[in-house]
Write an enzyme that holds these catalytic residues in place. Structure first.
Site, PDB file in Angstrom:
ATOM      1  N   SER A   2       0.845  -1.200   0.000  1.00 55.51           N
ATOM      2  CA  SER A   2       0.000   0.000   0.000  1.00 55.51           C
ATOM      3  C   SER A   2       0.877   1.245   0.000  1.00 55.51           C
ATOM      4  CB  SER A   2      -0.846  -0.019   1.272  1.00 55.51           C
ATOM      5  OG  SER A   2      -1.439   1.236   1.493  1.00 55.51           O
ATOM      6  N   TYR A  58      -1.985  -0.945  10.854  1.00 59.98           N
ATOM      7  CA  TYR A  58      -2.250  -1.520   9.527  1.00 59.98           C
ATOM      8  C   TYR A  58      -1.049  -1.286   8.609  1.00 59.98           C
ATOM      9  CZ  TYR A  58      -3.767  -1.563   4.680  1.00 59.98           C
ATOM     10  OH  TYR A  58      -3.825  -1.791   3.322  1.00 59.98           O
ATOM     11  N   LYS A  74       1.950  -3.859   6.678  1.00 59.57           N
ATOM     12  CA  LYS A  74       2.358  -3.855   5.260  1.00 59.57           C
ATOM     13  C   LYS A  74       3.873  -3.704   5.148  1.00 59.57           C
ATOM     14  CE  LYS A  74      -1.628  -4.442   3.406  1.00 59.57           C
ATOM     15  NZ  LYS A  74      -1.940  -5.743   2.828  1.00 59.57           N
TER      16      LYS A  74
HETATM   17  P1  NAD Z   1     -11.053  -6.746   1.109  1.00 59.25           P
HETATM   18  O1  NAD Z   1     -11.254  -6.711   2.575  1.00 59.25           O
HETATM   19  O2  NAD Z   1     -12.213  -6.478   0.221  1.00 59.25           O
HETATM   20  O3  NAD Z   1     -10.394  -8.144   0.676  1.00 59.25           O
HETATM   21  C1  NAD Z   1      -9.541  -8.872   1.520  1.00 59.25           C
HETATM   22  C2  NAD Z   1     -10.063 -10.288   1.579  1.00 59.25           C
HETATM   23  O4  NAD Z   1      -9.211 -11.066   2.421  1.00 59.25           O
HETATM   24  C3  NAD Z   1     -11.464 -10.362   2.174  1.00 59.25           C
HETATM   25  O5  NAD Z   1     -12.307 -11.069   1.287  1.00 59.25           O
HETATM   26  C4  NAD Z   1     -11.277 -11.111   3.494  1.00 59.25           C
HETATM   27  O6  NAD Z   1     -12.397 -11.908   3.793  1.00 59.25           O
HETATM   28  C5  NAD Z   1     -10.013 -11.896   3.235  1.00 59.25           C
HETATM   29  N1  NAD Z   1      -9.197 -12.233   4.419  1.00 59.25           N
HETATM   30  C6  NAD Z   1      -8.762 -11.391   5.395  1.00 59.25           C
HETATM   31  N2  NAD Z   1      -8.018 -12.080   6.285  1.00 59.25           N
HETATM   32  C7  NAD Z   1      -7.972 -13.370   5.859  1.00 59.25           C
HETATM   33  C8  NAD Z   1      -7.364 -14.547   6.353  1.00 59.25           C
HETATM   34  N3  NAD Z   1      -6.644 -14.559   7.492  1.00 59.25           N
HETATM   35  N4  NAD Z   1      -7.523 -15.696   5.670  1.00 59.25           N
HETATM   36  C9  NAD Z   1      -8.254 -15.729   4.530  1.00 59.25           C
HETATM   37  N5  NAD Z   1      -8.864 -14.654   4.014  1.00 59.25           N
HETATM   38  C10 NAD Z   1      -8.720 -13.472   4.679  1.00 59.25           C
HETATM   39  O7  NAD Z   1      -9.858  -5.721   0.769  1.00 59.25           O
HETATM   40  P2  NAD Z   1      -9.343  -5.163  -0.615  1.00 59.25           P
HETATM   41  O8  NAD Z   1      -9.702  -3.726  -0.684  1.00 59.25           O
HETATM   42  O9  NAD Z   1      -9.725  -6.073  -1.717  1.00 59.25           O
HETATM   43  O10 NAD Z   1      -7.788  -5.234  -0.354  1.00 59.25           O
HETATM   44  C11 NAD Z   1      -7.014  -6.346  -0.739  1.00 59.25           C
HETATM   45  C12 NAD Z   1      -5.594  -6.150  -0.223  1.00 59.25           C
HETATM   46  O11 NAD Z   1      -5.084  -4.918  -0.734  1.00 59.25           O
HETATM   47  C13 NAD Z   1      -5.500  -6.071   1.299  1.00 59.25           C
HETATM   48  O12 NAD Z   1      -4.309  -6.729   1.703  1.00 59.25           O
HETATM   49  C14 NAD Z   1      -5.384  -4.574   1.562  1.00 59.25           C
HETATM   50  O13 NAD Z   1      -4.698  -4.314   2.740  1.00 59.25           O
HETATM   51  C15 NAD Z   1      -4.607  -4.112   0.334  1.00 59.25           C
HETATM   52  N6  NAD Z   1      -4.837  -2.697   0.017  1.00 59.25           N
HETATM   53  C16 NAD Z   1      -6.115  -2.227  -0.164  1.00 59.25           C
HETATM   54  C17 NAD Z   1      -6.323  -0.867  -0.430  1.00 59.25           C
HETATM   55  C18 NAD Z   1      -7.719  -0.326  -0.595  1.00 59.25           C
HETATM   56  O14 NAD Z   1      -7.905   0.903  -0.490  1.00 59.25           O
HETATM   57  N7  NAD Z   1      -8.730  -1.138  -0.876  1.00 59.25           N
HETATM   58  C19 NAD Z   1      -5.238   0.012  -0.526  1.00 59.25           C
HETATM   59  C20 NAD Z   1      -3.945  -0.495  -0.369  1.00 59.25           C
HETATM   60  C21 NAD Z   1      -3.759  -1.851  -0.090  1.00 59.25           C
HETATM   61  N1  UFG Z   2     -12.279  11.703   3.202  1.00 56.21           N
HETATM   62  C1  UFG Z   2     -13.254  12.616   3.554  1.00 56.21           C
HETATM   63  N2  UFG Z   2     -14.426  12.133   4.075  1.00 56.21           N
HETATM   64  C2  UFG Z   2     -14.669  10.802   4.247  1.00 56.21           C
HETATM   65  C3  UFG Z   2     -13.664   9.887   3.872  1.00 56.21           C
HETATM   66  C4  UFG Z   2     -12.466  10.376   3.369  1.00 56.21           C
HETATM   67  O1  UFG Z   2     -13.075  13.824   3.426  1.00 56.21           O
HETATM   68  O2  UFG Z   2     -15.744  10.449   4.734  1.00 56.21           O
HETATM   69  C5  UFG Z   2     -11.022  12.204   2.618  1.00 56.21           C
HETATM   70  C6  UFG Z   2      -9.798  11.885   3.445  1.00 56.21           C
HETATM   71  O3  UFG Z   2      -9.576  12.864   4.418  1.00 56.21           O
HETATM   72  C7  UFG Z   2      -8.712  11.841   2.342  1.00 56.21           C
HETATM   73  C8  UFG Z   2      -9.457  11.316   1.118  1.00 56.21           C
HETATM   74  O4  UFG Z   2     -10.838  11.569   1.370  1.00 56.21           O
HETATM   75  O5  UFG Z   2      -8.257  13.142   2.066  1.00 56.21           O
HETATM   76  C9  UFG Z   2      -9.271   9.829   0.880  1.00 56.21           C
HETATM   77  O6  UFG Z   2      -9.584   9.113   2.088  1.00 56.21           O
HETATM   78  P1  UFG Z   2      -9.771   7.522   2.109  1.00 56.21           P
HETATM   79  O7  UFG Z   2     -10.151   7.154   3.505  1.00 56.21           O
HETATM   80  O8  UFG Z   2     -10.679   7.099   1.005  1.00 56.21           O
HETATM   81  O9  UFG Z   2      -8.330   6.978   1.725  1.00 56.21           O
HETATM   82  P2  UFG Z   2      -6.906   7.222   2.416  1.00 56.21           P
HETATM   83  O10 UFG Z   2      -6.040   7.907   1.402  1.00 56.21           O
HETATM   84  O11 UFG Z   2      -7.026   7.842   3.736  1.00 56.21           O
HETATM   85  O12 UFG Z   2      -6.412   5.716   2.640  1.00 56.21           O
HETATM   86  C10 UFG Z   2      -6.545   4.699   1.641  1.00 56.21           C
HETATM   87  C11 UFG Z   2      -6.782   3.352   2.320  1.00 56.21           C
HETATM   88  C12 UFG Z   2      -5.559   2.944   3.096  1.00 56.21           C
HETATM   89  C13 UFG Z   2      -4.371   2.940   2.190  1.00 56.21           C
HETATM   90  C14 UFG Z   2      -4.204   4.250   1.506  1.00 56.21           C
HETATM   91  C15 UFG Z   2      -3.108   4.095   0.491  1.00 56.21           C
HETATM   92  O13 UFG Z   2      -7.889   3.431   3.199  1.00 56.21           O
HETATM   93  O14 UFG Z   2      -5.732   1.648   3.588  1.00 56.21           O
HETATM   94  O15 UFG Z   2      -5.412   4.647   0.833  1.00 56.21           O
HETATM   95  O16 UFG Z   2      -2.955   5.178  -0.282  1.00 56.21           O
HETATM   96  F1  UFG Z   2      -3.274   2.668   2.904  1.00 56.21           F
END
Ligand code: NAD
Ligand code: UFG
Length: 333
Positions: free
Chosen positions: A124, A148, A152
């Site tokens: 991330s 979190y 990572k």
């Molecule tokens: P998500 O929660 O939709 O998907 C993660 C999946 O992993 C879920 O289906 C959950 O049930 C499963 N899971 C969690 N722990 C588990 C375990 N111990 N065993 C088996 N399954 C398990 O999340 P996502 O948005 O699809 O994110 C996928 C990956 O990308 C995650 O590792 C997350 O940290 C990373 N990531 C997501 C974002 C974002 O904004 N969505 C940003 C950066 C990184």
């Molecule tokens: N924001 C608002 N109101 C809300 C939600 C978010 O104003 O209700 C703003 C936040 O302050 C930020 C922007 O929208 O400026 C994006 O916020 P998000 O919560 O959507 O995303 P973040 O950038 O804070 O974090 C996300 C994921 C993290 C990941 C990161 C990586 O949630 O897990 O992107 O870039 F690590």
């Protein structure tokens, strides 16, 4: 070529399964459904008209991982499974460290035993902490501001150490920026439980009338309109980046980090306006205080992924908004 997808029923995992199946890969999924639903398995099958094996299981249970590797010849793994809510990780850090790190250690141990040493890991942009400048390049200093993020960064360190100990591994560390949007079918997308933390799911829930108004967290940042700037990337583009990363780890050994972002930053108010323009639906919002831990600006320099993976994002912000909205209309009732 068979790919094990951990967390394959989640938001990014499900879109990546669709892309893998459409590209002719054999897919095996493990997910414990802690943050996703069983019905996604059938939805992926119906979108792709392809079958795949699904194991409902937890990466904390090493026996189920062993069973998967005994029952299937796995060529490479894409490892999405993890807990991802920043705020929750501050309240229950031990669960986050245990789930994300122990789960990864179990997976790598079994992979090692079965001589499967090709791994794509969901990292991330959070590993850049408070970046010294933007756009962010992969060689910027790494740090974290919450448990979190620490999971990572620790996993990245573990995987770098693993490669140093055994140069047979090929590992891609994919640092995602802010994935939004949904599959064009409107059948899979981001559907968080409870009140969303992230911007786009919050906007769509306001637009559909489930929530009253969006709180914009701060309008006094040093950005073009005072609200926070992020690099929003369409989840389908992001998923396609995983196919390029799988091709890379299959072909070449090493450990490499890649930014998966568009390279363009949009503010919160830019996103509200883009959403209103592409959907015709008004989003009520009010300015609130800054959210603890947020940074002003975060966007990628995606040049390395373009040069080394041959990948770049192509879908624009209007498409991201439109697809998020189509998914919300079908799913948030
Ligand atoms: P998500 O929660 O939709 O998907 C993660 C999946 O992993 C879920 O289906 C959950 O049930 C499963 N899971 C969690 N722990 C588990 C375990 N111990 N065993 C088996 N399954 C398990 O999340 P996502 O948005 O699809 O994110 C996928 C990956 O990308 C995650 O590792 C997350 O940290 C990373 N990531 C997501 C974002 C974002 O904004 N969505 C940003 C950066 C990184
Ligand atoms: N924001 C608002 N109101 C809300 C939600 C978010 O104003 O209700 C703003 C936040 O302050 C930020 C922007 O929208 O400026 C994006 O916020 P998000 O919560 O959507 O995303 P973040 O950038 O804070 O974090 C996300 C994921 C993290 C990941 C990161 C990586 O949630 O897990 O992107 O870039 F690590």
């Amino acid at each position: 070529m068979a790919i094990l997808v951990t967390g394959g029923t989640g938001y990014i995992g499900s879109h990546t399964c669709v892309e893998l199946l459409n590209s002719g890969y054999e897919v095996v999924v493990i997910d414990n459904l802690v943050n996703s639903k069983m019905e996604v398995v059938d939805i992926i099958k119906s979108i792709t008209k392809k079958d795949f094996k699904f194991y409902q299981g937890d990466l904390l249970d090493i026996d189920i991982i062993e069973k998967i590797f005994n029952e299937n010849h796995i060529d490479a793994v894409i490892h999405f499974a993890g807990l991802k809510a920043v705020g929750e990780s501050v309240s229950i850090p031990l669960r986050y460290y245990h789930n994300n790190i122990t789960g990864t250690l179990n997976l790598c141990n079994v992979m090692n035993k079965h001589n499967c040493k090709k791994l794509v890991f969901s990292s991330s942009a959070t590993v850049y902490g408070v970046p010294k400048s933007v756009p962010i390049k992969e060689d910027f200093p790494l740090s974290t501001t919450n448990p979190y993020g620490s999971t990572k960064l620790m996993i990245e360190d573990i995987l770098r150490d693993l490669y140093v100990s055994d140069n047979e591994w090929s590992i891609a560390l994919l640092r995602y920026f802010n994935p939004i949007g949904a599959h064009s079918s409107g059948l899979i997308g981001d559907n968080p439980n409870g009140i969303p933390n992230n911007l786009m799911p919050y906007i769509t829930q306001v637009a559909i009338g489930k929530l009253e108004s969006l709180g914009v967290f701060g309008d006094d940042y040093d950005t073009h309109d005072g609200t926070g700037v992020r690099d929003y990337i369409h989840v389908v583009d992001l998923s396609k980046g995983h196919l390029k990363a799988v091709e890379k780890v299959i072909k070449e050994k090493g450990v490499n980090a890649y930014n998966l972002g568009t390279g363009t930053g949009y503010s919160v108010l830019d996103i509200v306006k883009a959403f209103e323009k592409s959907t015709g639906v008004k989003v009520n919002y009010k300015i609130m205080p800054r959210r603890a831990g947020d940074i002003a600006e975060c966007y990628a320099d995606p040049t390395k992924a373009k040069e080394e993976l041959g990948w770049e994002a192509v879908l624009d912000i209007e498409q991201m908004c439109k697809d998020s909205w189509d998914f919300a209309k079908k799913n948030f009732k």
